[in-house]
Each structure stands twice: as structure tokens, then as C-alpha cells.
Design an enzyme around this catalytic site. Structure first.
Site, PDB file in Angstrom:
ATOM      1  CD  GLU A  14      -1.712  -0.920   3.348  1.00 41.25           C
ATOM      2  OE1 GLU A  14      -2.644  -1.735   3.301  1.00 41.25           O
ATOM      3  OE2 GLU A  14      -1.543  -0.089   4.248  1.00 41.25           O
ATOM      4  CB  CYS A  43       2.575   7.019   3.314  1.00 46.10           C
ATOM      5  SG  CYS A  43       3.070   5.726   4.447  1.00 46.10           S
ATOM      6  CB  CYS A  98       7.287  -5.877   8.109  1.00 43.49           C
ATOM      7  SG  CYS A  98       8.680  -5.145   9.017  1.00 43.49           S
ATOM      8  CB  CYS A 104       6.265  -4.094  15.664  1.00 40.29           C
ATOM      9  SG  CYS A 104       7.935  -3.611  15.177  1.00 40.29           S
ATOM     10  CB  CYS A 136       2.890  -3.146  13.298  1.00 35.85           C
ATOM     11  SG  CYS A 136       3.038  -2.806  11.536  1.00 35.85           S
ATOM     12  CD  GLU A 151      13.303  -1.256   9.481  1.00 39.38           C
ATOM     13  OE1 GLU A 151      12.521  -0.985  10.405  1.00 39.38           O
ATOM     14  OE2 GLU A 151      14.098  -0.408   9.008  1.00 39.38           O
ATOM     15  CB  SER A 158       9.954   5.587   9.339  1.00 43.41           C
ATOM     16  OG  SER A 158       9.544   5.079  10.585  1.00 43.41           O
ATOM     17  CG  LEU A 198      11.849   5.587  21.608  1.00 44.84           C
ATOM     18  CD1 LEU A 198      13.204   4.934  21.498  1.00 44.84           C
ATOM     19  CD2 LEU A 198      11.941   6.915  22.365  1.00 44.84           C
ATOM     20  CG  ASN A 199       6.858   2.763  18.422  1.00 44.18           C
ATOM     21  OD1 ASN A 199       6.646   3.956  18.208  1.00 44.18           O
ATOM     22  ND2 ASN A 199       6.816   1.861  17.484  1.00 44.18           N
ATOM     23  CB  CYS A 203       1.410   0.927   8.831  1.00 48.65           C
ATOM     24  SG  CYS A 203       2.608  -0.323   8.808  1.00 48.65           S
TER      25      CYS A 203
HETATM   26  N1  SAH Z   1       9.016  -0.259   9.527  1.00 46.69           N
HETATM   27  C1  SAH Z   1       9.249   1.127   9.705  1.00 46.69           C
HETATM   28  C2  SAH Z   1       8.345   1.996   8.829  1.00 46.69           C
HETATM   29  C3  SAH Z   1       6.928   1.551   8.647  1.00 46.69           C
HETATM   30  S1  SAH Z   1       5.900   1.618  10.086  1.00 46.69           S
HETATM   31  C4  SAH Z   1       9.099   1.510  11.167  1.00 46.69           C
HETATM   32  O1  SAH Z   1       8.621   0.701  11.945  1.00 46.69           O
HETATM   33  O2  SAH Z   1       9.473   2.628  11.501  1.00 46.69           O
HETATM   34  C5  SAH Z   1       5.582   3.361  10.201  1.00 46.69           C
HETATM   35  C6  SAH Z   1       5.137   3.830  11.564  1.00 46.69           C
HETATM   36  O3  SAH Z   1       3.814   3.348  11.852  1.00 46.69           O
HETATM   37  C7  SAH Z   1       6.025   3.347  12.700  1.00 46.69           C
HETATM   38  O4  SAH Z   1       6.378   4.442  13.524  1.00 46.69           O
HETATM   39  C8  SAH Z   1       5.131   2.366  13.456  1.00 46.69           C
HETATM   40  O5  SAH Z   1       5.495   2.345  14.804  1.00 46.69           O
HETATM   41  C9  SAH Z   1       3.756   2.950  13.201  1.00 46.69           C
HETATM   42  N2  SAH Z   1       2.626   2.040  13.357  1.00 46.69           N
HETATM   43  C10 SAH Z   1       2.544   0.746  12.982  1.00 46.69           C
HETATM   44  N3  SAH Z   1       1.323   0.245  13.274  1.00 46.69           N
HETATM   45  C11 SAH Z   1       0.608   1.251  13.840  1.00 46.69           C
HETATM   46  C12 SAH Z   1      -0.721   1.360  14.349  1.00 46.69           C
HETATM   47  N4  SAH Z   1      -1.574   0.343  14.321  1.00 46.69           N
HETATM   48  N5  SAH Z   1      -1.110   2.559  14.852  1.00 46.69           N
HETATM   49  C13 SAH Z   1      -0.258   3.612  14.863  1.00 46.69           C
HETATM   50  N6  SAH Z   1       0.990   3.560  14.389  1.00 46.69           N
HETATM   51  C14 SAH Z   1       1.434   2.399  13.880  1.00 46.69           C
HETATM   52 FE1  SF4 Z   2       7.604  -3.669  10.432  1.00 45.83          FE
HETATM   53 FE2  SF4 Z   2       7.511  -1.078  11.089  1.00 45.83          FE
HETATM   54 FE3  SF4 Z   2       5.362  -2.646  11.404  1.00 45.83          FE
HETATM   55 FE4  SF4 Z   2       7.466  -2.962  13.009  1.00 45.83          FE
HETATM   56  S1  SF4 Z   2       6.146  -1.147  12.863  1.00 45.83           S
HETATM   57  S2  SF4 Z   2       6.324  -4.608  11.991  1.00 45.83           S
HETATM   58  S3  SF4 Z   2       9.136  -2.540  11.609  1.00 45.83           S
HETATM   59  S4  SF4 Z   2       6.320  -2.113   9.487  1.00 45.83           S
END
Ligand code: SAH
Ligand code: SF4
Length: 359
Positions: free
Chosen positions: A106, A119, A126, A130, A133, A177, A208, A232-233, A350
Site C-alpha cells: 500500500e 507514504c 515485514c 512488532c 502493527c 522495514e 522510518s 521509538l514506541n 500501516c
Molecule cells: N518499519 C518502519 C516503517 C513503517 S511503520 C518503522 O517501523 O518505523 C511506520 C510507523 O507506523 C512506525 O512508527 C510504526 O510504529 C507505526 N505504526 C505501525 N502500526 C501502527 C498502528 N496500528 N497505529 C499507529 N501507528 C502504527
Molecule cells: Fe515492520 Fe515497522 Fe510494522 Fe514494526 S512497525 S512490523 S518494523 S512495518
């Protein structure tokens, strides 16, 4: 045990006829040489592909009919195709792209008054896993090629009628990623920022990462590179281990060291993305630890209220808490913004549109 992201992701299988979409000047030179044509044709093809964003050989009015016919027979010109588009009330549009092997990724088009942000995805799925996600829950299928990355830009700009003078920002915040596919991401970056290609500004492109320190170090060595954002999260290793498995390989101290060593241009700052998960990462102590982490290098903070999706088991924070955390960080002289998830009403976070189609 070897984790998925400790090995290279699979690549797209080659096809008999090469796909010209995504080739740089060198590849194009080799292609035209193989076709017995003069080398200067390569620059003309590049201009058609990336300046004009032409999608069919018949549009290449800068080439002879005979050459177009040759290209038609011996190559492919194939950008990702839009399989489905969902427009959100806020004006953003989420596209599901179908790739040549049938994979779906997407991209999101977000128009603002004086700029457009796109975006982009860097992988199909991936490997980072995480737990909050939607893409992470899919696992990894393969890396995108540079052409598939650039193709998301070309296809969205064509679909939305981009004139060419408005500023375009790109963020690698879709599926995947990007540091796990750095070679193709940097090849795409070169095409996107080539003044004779798409001509986008390198300062307006942000990569990112979830915190793949080996990748951050590799990125640091490039003279021309995108800006860096770190997801960071979480502010303690115990919680980050729980939601981001990569933290077990490189913990917060290792991350901070890599970010402190990352060479920044004058005025450049590292963006810290921080997803707020209610009751998990959104306490006021988290806010204070986030501030301490952010002060170690030039940074700006982007708070992202969790965008709920089915089966995640997490909840978004309350509005009151978002406000408190913003206030706490701003009071410590940090730059803070809140990402109001665009396209939330159309499963905008995402990985969620594609996952909805695969389930
Ligand atoms: N893999 C990379 C880039 C793609 S994710 C990374 O993790 O940085 C892009 C952003 O979306 C990241 O900051 C991730 O923490 C955030 N993200 C993923 N799932 C999400 C969700 N359900 N709600 C809010 N942010 C989310
Ligand atoms: Fe992959 Fe980014 Fe989602 Fe983590 S937050 S699973 S690195 S896309």
C-alpha cells in the site's frame, strides 16, 4: 535462532524480458547497447520514464517508432497497478498496488495546501514482528525492487494529476522495514532525487526505521541519504522488548549510541515516532523518559495515537492523555507534534488495507 530480519528478504524472481520501469541510466545504457542503439537513447528513455512519468511505450514521442516497437517486443514497461483506492473524508487516498507477482502493497496520497505527502512501502510484509502493527502480523514475503518503490510515486502522482512544481514529501512509513531493504531503497532514492529523473528534494524524503542499528550505521555512511525517523514506541527495555522484538538485538542504549553517532546536516533533526498504546506506553513516566531520550541528539517528537485494528489487543490513548503528554514534552522545550492518523476511517494505518484483502 536466526530471526527473519537477520537474513536478507527474498527478492522478486527475474522475468525473461527486463522491466525498464525502475532502471537507472547505467542499466538503460546497457539495455540500449544490447538493442544495438546509440547510447544517448538511454537518457531519452530516462526522461520519458521519470520526468514525464510515461507508462506506455507509445507515449515516448522522443523516440523513433522503430525503437518503440523494438522496446515493446524486447522489454516490459510495468509500474505497480492500482488494484483498489479508498478515499478518506480528510482527502487522503489509500491505494493497494498489485505487483507483477500478484503481491499487494500500500501507498497513501495525502494532499495538503502547499505540498503533497506520499507514504511508501519498502517490502511486501515485514520481518520485524512488532506486535502492535498490522504489517508485522503478516510476516515478510519479499523485498520491493527499486522500480516498485519509485513506481508507487509515479503511479500516485499520475493518478492524482501532479503538476510537477508542488513540493512532494515522501515517507517510508508504509509496509516494511526500509533498512532491511536498504540497497533497493537507496537505488530508489537515487532515481527519485536525480534532477534528470523525478527531481525530488532529498530533504523531503524520510526513512522510518524500527531501530535496526546495523542499518542505521550503513545509512550513516551515505553522503546523500534520506532523513531519519526512528520508531521509538517505548521508553524502557522491558516494554520495548515486548512490543518490538528488534529491541532484544539492539536495546535503547545501543539505539541512543547509534543515533548520537549519526552525522546530521546543519539544522537536521532525527524524528522520534512514538506510538501511544493505552496503559502500555502512554504513562506520564513514559513521557519523562521519552523527553530524556530525545534530548541526547537533535530531535523532534511525533506522537502517534495507536490506530486500532482487529486482533491487535491494544487500544488508543485517551485524548486527555495525548494532551498531557504533549504538554509535558513541550514544557521541556522539545518539539512535539501529534499524528492524526489520516485515513483512519478507511483502515488507514500501516498494513491494514492489504491485510483486510488477504484475510
Ligand atoms: N518499519 C518502519 C516503517 C513503517 S511503520 C518503522 O517501523 O518505523 C511506520 C510507523 O507506523 C512506525 O512508527 C510504526 O510504529 C507505526 N505504526 C505501525 N502500526 C501502527 C498502528 N496500528 N497505529 C499507529 N501507528 C502504527
Ligand atoms: Fe515492520 Fe515497522 Fe510494522 Fe514494526 S512497525 S512490523 S518494523 S512495518
Amino acid at each position: 535462532m536466526m530471526r527473519d530480519w537477520e537474513q536478507p528478504a527474498p527478492e522478486l524472481a527475474p522475468r525473461p524480458n527486463p522491466n525498464v520501469a525502475g532502471m537507472g541510466l547505467e542499466d538503460l545504457r546497457a539495455l540500449v547497447a544490447g538493442l544495438g542503439e546509440s547510447p544517448f537513447r538511454a537518457a531519452q528513455i530516462r526522461e520519458g520514464l521519470y520526468r514525464h512519468r510515461w507508462t506506455r511505450w507509445e507515449q515516448f514521442s522522443n523516440l523513433s517508432k522503430a525503437l518503440r516497437a523494438k522496446l515493446e517486443g524486447r522489454t516490459e514497461l510495468r509500474w505497480p497497478e492500482i488494484q483498489e483506492s479508498v478515499r478518506s473524508e480528510d482527502g487522503s487516498t489509500k491505494h493497494a498496488f498489485r505487483l507483477e507477482d500478484g503481491s499487494l502493497v500500500e501507498g497513501v496520497h495525502m494532499p495538503y495546501d502547499n505540498r503533497t505527502t506520499l507514504c511508501l512501502s519498502s517490502q511486501v510484509g515485514c520481518a520485524m514482528g512488532c506486535t502492535f502493527c498490522a504489517t508485522g502480523l503478516m510476516g515478510i514475503k519479499r523485498n520491493l525492487t527499486a522500480g516498485e518503490i519509485v513506481g508507487q510515486v509515479v503511479t500516485m502522482l499520475n493518478a492524482h494529476g501532479h503538476a510537477g512544481d508542488a513540493a512532494v514529501n515522501l515517507v517510508f512509513m508504509g509496509m516494511g522495514e526500509p533498512l532491511h531493504n536498504l540497497d533497493q531503497v537507496m537505488a530508489a532514492f537515487a532515481l527519485l532525487t536525480d534532477p534528470k529523473g523525478l527531481g525530488l528534494s532529498p530533504r523531503r524524503i524520510t526513512l522510518s526505521t524500527s531501530g535496526l542499528v546495523s542499518g542505521i550505521q550503513r545509512l550513516a555512511a551515505y553522503a546523500r541519504r534520506p532523513r531519519l525517523a526512528l520508531s521509538l514506541n517505548a521508553t524502557t527495555d522491558a516494554y520495548r522488548d515486548r512490543i518490538m522484538p528488534v529491541n532484544k538485538a539492539w536495546n535503547l542504549a545501543a539505539l541512543a549510541a547509534a543515533l548520537k553517532a549519526f552525522p546530521l546536516e546543519h539544522g537536521e533533526r532525527i524524528t522520534l515516532e512514538y506510538v501511544l498504546l493505552k496503559g502500555v506506553t502512554d504513562s506520564l513516566e513514559d513521557g519523562r523518559r521519552l523527553a530524556a531520550f530525545a534530548r541526547q541528539f537533535p530531535s523532534k517528537i511525533n506522537l502517534i495515537p495507536f490506530n486500532p485494528h482487529e486482533g491487535s489487543g491494544f487500544e488508543p490513548p485517551t485524548e486527555a492523555r495525548i494532551g498531557e503528554l504533549c504538554g509535558l514534552l513541550a514544557a521541556r522545550d522539545l518539539t512535539v507534534s501529534v499524528r492524526r492518523s489520516r485515513g483512519q476511517d478507511v483502515a488507514g494505518a500501516c498494513g491494514q488495507l492489504v491485510r483486510g484483502q488477504q484475510d
